[in-house]
Design an enzyme around this catalytic site. Structure first.
Site: not given
Ligand code: XUL
Ligand code: CO
Length: 449
Positions: A114, A117, A281, A284, A352
């Protein structure tokens, strides 16, 4: 001096943060050396590509360089030396030295960040831009010296208090303008560093209560914002892929990018599918009530499987724990989908994932990544063997064989009416359905693991 040592010195300078840890090497499954790969052999060829080319691993700056163990109940637990400096630019350079030392010692080809970061946000847009431009120059040197690339960049449009009601979906226009300024600078940084992708994760693009929310208008604003980003980046030479990273909730109660299917509908509605794919992800997808492989398949079926954020949820918790991946059964099923979809092009596997709060040694960062990389490498080999040498694909194909010819083929071709279906049903009488044989498919994975 060995080539590997020279490469590391070039990248980290004379002040290593990970003393006593050398370049991590492949030693095979029988090795007892904790700091070695047991399965990830970057040069091993699987299905026509090396493991390095297939997996395109990436270190996530935010978890591995910036995170120091803070959670809702307590402060930092890790005394990372690269976070010690009080001057923001010094801290940013230290962090980057540590980042490239970690990345090159792991032999990972990519990283992701990001904007903030890399360096702390300044008090004004101009100050933030100046800081970012300066650290991007430093990153450029590091990338050149190490041959490490940027998998994707993104803007943190969710941490600052100004974004508490959203960024692109904020009900106040002036906040959207602030978000736009930040987006522009993050895109500039990504382009300058030759990023292969740019991610939008809509952290606060959603709502907490419908009572105070005009959902339609907010989603239209998001469509506008993404279109502006696409147009700006393309005009300025960005050749990479845009990704949306779906997540159903956390931090907002209802996030607009709920899951792969929802995001695809959104991208179609705003005519963005030509430039955007999905960054799926694990944790998620599971928060959305799906399996990881489900969301991957939804993306793949729309030709929009771009990249993945690799991690693992906790089977008992209902939130995003971002643990390092190690579940071979889950990752093998994911690799089956990824391989069948043709693998990654611009995307890759970004960790991540964060160390547990009570894992506090520098070596823990290495152990976590090594185990995650070994998990994916092993799953890649298993998935490839299942696809190449087992009856898996044939079984699944045969399950649908009734559509390959005769009336089933006519149905698929749109040549039958509802009246035709009735006539066929009357002719056939009651049918004995065939076994779905789920356990048989599951046993196949066990056999090949
Ligand atoms: C949050 C997440 C973030 C994104 C990038 O849950 O996964 O870190 O990957 O903003
Ligand atoms: Co992520």
């Amino acid at each position: 001096m060995s080539d590997i040592k020279k490469e590391i010195n070039l990248v980290t300078g004379s002040r290593p943060f990970f003393k006593g840890i050398d370049r991590i090497k492949y030693e095979g499954p029988s090795s007892d050396n904790i700091l070695s790969f047991k399965h990830y052999d970057e040069n091993r060829v699987v299905a026509g590509k090396t493991m390095k080319e297939h997996l395109r691993f990436s270190v996530a700056y935010w978890h591995s360089l910036c995170g120091a163990g803070q959670d809702m109940f307590g402060g930092d637990t890790k005394d990372w030396p690269w976070l010690a400096a009080s001057d923001p630019m010094q801290k940013a350079r230290d962090k980057m030295d540590a980042a490239f030392e970690l990345i090159t010692k792991l032999g990972v080809p990519f990283y992701c960040f990001h904007d903030f970061d890399l360096v702390a946000e300044g008090a004004t847009v101009a100050e933030s831009e100046k800081r970012l431009t300066s650290i991007v120059e430093y990153a450029k040197e590091k990338q050149q010296a190490s041959n490490v690339g940027l998998l994707w960049g993104t803007a943190n449009l969710f941490s600052h208090r100004r974004y508490m009601n959203g960024a692109a979906t904020n009900p106040e226009f002036d906040i959207i303008a602030q978000a736009g300024a930040q987006l522009k600078n993050a895109l500039d940084a990504t382009i300058a560093l030759g990023g292969a992708g740019y991610v939008f994760w809509g952290g606060r693009e959603g709502y907490m209560s419908l009572l105070n929310t005009n959902m339609k208008r907010e989603q239209e604003h998001l469509g506008r914002f993404l279109t502006m980003a696409r147009d700006y980046a393309r005009k300025n030479g960005f050749k990479g892929c845009f990704y949306i990273e779906p997540k159903p909730m956390e931090p907002t109660k209802h996030q607009y990018d709920y899951d792969a299917s929802t995001v695809l509908g959104f991208l179609r509605q705003y005519d963005l599918l030509g430039d955007f794919k999905l960054n799926v992800e694990v944790n998620h997808a599971t928060l959305a009530g799906h399996t990881f492989q489900h969301d991957l398949q939804v993306a793949a079926d729309a030709n929009a499987l771009g990249s993945i954020d690799a991690n693992r949820g906790d089977y008992q918790n209902g939130w995003d724990t971002d643990e390092f991946p190690m579940d071979l059964f889950e990752v093998t099923q994911a690799m089956l989908v990824i391989l069948e979809a043709g693998g990654f092009t611009t995307g890759g596997i970004n960790f991540d994932a964060k160390l547990r709060r009570n894992s506090t040694e520098e070596s823990d960062l290495f152990i976590a990544h090594i185990n995650g990389m070994d998990t994916f490498a092993r799953s890649l080999v298993v998935a490839d063997r299942i696809l190449q040498s087992s009856p898996y694909r044939q079984w699944r194909k045969e399950r649908y064989a009734s559509f390959d010819s005769g009336e089933g083929a006519k149905f698929e071709a749109g040549q039958l009416s509802l009246e035709d279906l009735k006539a066929i049903a009357v002719r056939n009488g009651e049918i004995t359905p065939k076994s779905g044989k789920q356990e048989l498919y599951e046993s196949l994975i066990n056999k090949y693991l």
